[in-house]
Design a protein around this motif. Structure first.
Motif, PDB file in Angstrom:
ATOM      1  N   VAL A 254       1.751  -7.376  -8.909  1.00  0.00           N
ATOM      2  CA  VAL A 254       2.292  -6.033  -8.659  1.00  0.00           C
ATOM      3  C   VAL A 254       2.501  -5.811  -7.171  1.00  0.00           C
ATOM      4  N   ASN A 255       1.559  -6.258  -6.353  1.00  0.00           N
ATOM      5  CA  ASN A 255       1.722  -6.132  -4.898  1.00  0.00           C
ATOM      6  C   ASN A 255       2.943  -6.896  -4.406  1.00  0.00           C
ATOM      7  N   ALA A 256       3.161  -8.092  -4.967  1.00  0.00           N
ATOM      8  CA  ALA A 256       4.319  -8.886  -4.551  1.00  0.00           C
ATOM      9  C   ALA A 256       5.628  -8.206  -4.963  1.00  0.00           C
ATOM     10  N   ILE A 257       5.647  -7.619  -6.163  1.00  0.00           N
ATOM     11  CA  ILE A 257       6.865  -6.984  -6.650  1.00  0.00           C
ATOM     12  C   ILE A 257       7.184  -5.732  -5.843  1.00  0.00           C
ATOM     13  N   THR A 258       6.147  -4.962  -5.480  1.00  0.00           N
ATOM     14  CA  THR A 258       6.364  -3.699  -4.771  1.00  0.00           C
ATOM     15  C   THR A 258       6.392  -3.853  -3.252  1.00  0.00           C
ATOM     16  N   ALA A 259       6.192  -5.078  -2.747  1.00  0.00           N
ATOM     17  CA  ALA A 259       6.162  -5.269  -1.290  1.00  0.00           C
ATOM     18  C   ALA A 259       7.482  -4.882  -0.646  1.00  0.00           C
ATOM     19  N   GLU A 260       8.599  -5.236  -1.289  1.00  0.00           N
ATOM     20  CA  GLU A 260       9.900  -4.910  -0.714  1.00  0.00           C
ATOM     21  C   GLU A 260      10.093  -3.402  -0.590  1.00  0.00           C
ATOM     22  N   ALA A 261       9.711  -2.666  -1.633  1.00  0.00           N
ATOM     23  CA  ALA A 261       9.850  -1.211  -1.587  1.00  0.00           C
ATOM     24  C   ALA A 261       8.942  -0.599  -0.521  1.00  0.00           C
ATOM     25  N   LYS A 262       7.725  -1.125  -0.372  1.00  0.00           N
ATOM     26  CA  LYS A 262       6.807  -0.607   0.641  1.00  0.00           C
ATOM     27  C   LYS A 262       7.378  -0.800   2.041  1.00  0.00           C
ATOM     28  N   TRP A 263       7.852  -2.001   2.318  1.00  0.00           N
ATOM     29  CA  TRP A 263       8.374  -2.275   3.649  1.00  0.00           C
ATOM     30  C   TRP A 263       9.712  -1.580   3.880  1.00  0.00           C
ATOM     31  N   GLY A 309       8.080  12.605   4.621  1.00  0.00           N
ATOM     32  CA  GLY A 309       8.277  12.714   3.177  1.00  0.00           C
ATOM     33  C   GLY A 309       8.746  11.415   2.556  1.00  0.00           C
ATOM     34  N   ASN A 310       9.565  10.660   3.289  1.00  0.00           N
ATOM     35  CA  ASN A 310      10.026   9.361   2.788  1.00  0.00           C
ATOM     36  C   ASN A 310       8.855   8.405   2.592  1.00  0.00           C
ATOM     37  N   LEU A 311       7.928   8.378   3.553  1.00  0.00           N
ATOM     38  CA  LEU A 311       6.754   7.515   3.426  1.00  0.00           C
ATOM     39  C   LEU A 311       5.896   7.923   2.227  1.00  0.00           C
ATOM     40  N   ASN A 319       2.676   3.025  -5.966  1.00  0.00           N
ATOM     41  CA  ASN A 319       1.235   3.063  -6.203  1.00  0.00           C
ATOM     42  C   ASN A 319       0.958   2.886  -7.691  1.00  0.00           C
ATOM     43  N   ILE A 320       1.025   1.658  -8.147  1.00  0.00           N
ATOM     44  CA  ILE A 320       0.868   1.326  -9.558  1.00  0.00           C
ATOM     45  C   ILE A 320      -0.575   0.932  -9.820  1.00  0.00           C
ATOM     46  N   LYS A 321      -1.191   1.602 -10.769  1.00  0.00           N
ATOM     47  CA  LYS A 321      -2.582   1.326 -11.106  1.00  0.00           C
ATOM     48  C   LYS A 321      -2.658   0.119 -12.053  1.00  0.00           C
TER      49      LYS A 321
END
Length: 322
Positions: A254-263, A309-311, A319-321
């Motif tokens: 999940v961290n790998a999949i959401t890394a692009e969106a976070k950055w 607000g964007n952050l 933030n996936i549990k």
């Protein structure tokens, strides 16, 4: 419009204060307090000649002293984080460190800036408290992530020990000797408490609640159920280790999949600031014509609100549990 130098000086002073906290901590307690030390701190204290009772008392005091000080107004914002981080400093010592850092920040601003004494006092207080908070928060996140990563290996080591005929208390003692910090010292405390008569299930449950870790709760429940109703503890723990490892693997995915969106969120919020600095370096007078207008400050506030607000929105989306 030229870039003021004082904010840069404030930033450098804050970084220096943050590094100073770690330096003080390592100077007082030595390298054995480091989380990446191969020999856990409990074994290091035992090898230096300390009695088993003294080591247990010292570690238990360090683990619980921060939660007992949550009623202190200034310290309440740090208590939970300091407890999860396993900070060996007492609450009084941490407050003293804050005061020292405030003094260092005040001296640095006195030498490097021309701000008024009221501004220097206010900023130094904020720097002293926030530097300790940032340091403790980073320690807590690193320690909890290391414990989560070590737990499957520790449970599998218990399973192997149980299958060759060791009792569960001996399996805990083996884990305490073979697993490095931070989990090694924690399991060593459980082993010592069990040796002095405390119920193992209760000790594991207390540690799980202190760390607020779901996987540790699973371990405590599994041991408690086996104690009350019987069963093959090795098989139970083997299944638990597989579940924890699978959950940890899913969390990493999940961290790998959401890394692009976070950055992407961080980049979209930080790029306007970098562009502002670049424009001011390339052409310092670029904003002079609009700075005097009545809408300049409100427009800046609106832009800042959108960036923040964007952050927040991007963090909520990823933030996936697990």
């Amino acid at each position: 419009m030229s870039i003021p130098i004082e904010p840069i000086i404030y930033g450098l002073i804050f970084v220096a204060v943050l590094v100073l906290v770690e330096g003080i901590y390592l100077t007082v307690f030595g390298k054995s307090i480091s989380l990446n030390n191969k020999v856990n701190r409990r074994l290091d204290m035992l090898e230096k000649g300390a009695a088993r009772e003294e080591v247990l008392e010292q570690l238990r005091k360090e683990m619980s002293q921060h939660l007992r000080s949550r009623s202190v107004p200034l310290y309440s914002i740090l208590a939970d984080k300091a407890q999860k981080a396993g900070i060996a400093f007492s609450p009084t010592q941490l407050i003293m460190v804050m005061v020292v850092l405030m003094g260092v920040a005040f001296v640095g601003m006195t030498v490097g800036t021309g701000a008024s004494i009221q501004v220097r006092i206010g900023v130094s207080v904020v720097m002293g408290i926030s530097a300790v908070y940032v340091w403790i928060n980073g320690k807590a996140k690193k320690r909890m992530s290391m414990i989560e990563e070590q737990l499957p290996d520790a449970v599998e080591l218990m399973v192997r020990s149980l299958r060759v005929g060791h009792p569960f208390s001996s399996a805990l003692n083996i884990v305490a000797k073979e697993i490095p910090d931070p989990l090694g010292s924690e399991m060593g405390m459980i082993s010592d408490e069990a040796a002095y008569g405390r119920d193992v299930g209760e000790a594991l449950k207390a540690m799980a609640e202190r760390m607020d870790m779901q996987d540790m709760r699973f371990l405590a429940v599994a041991v408690t159920i086996q104690q009350t109703s019987g069963g093959n503890l090795a098989e139970i723990l083997d299944g638990l280790a597989k579940v924890i490892r699978s959950r940890f693997k899913l969390f990493r995915k999940v961290n790998a999949i959401t890394a692009e969106a976070k950055w992407s969120g961080k980049f979209l919020s930080g790029f306007p600031l970098l562009a502002l600095i670049g424009i001011n370096i390339a052409q310092p007078n670029y904003y002079d014509k609009v700075m005097g207008t009545s809408v300049f400050v409100p427009a800046c506030l609106v832009v800042a609100a959108f960036l923040i607000g964007n952050l927040i929105v991007m963090r909520m989306l990823v933030n996936i549990k697990v």
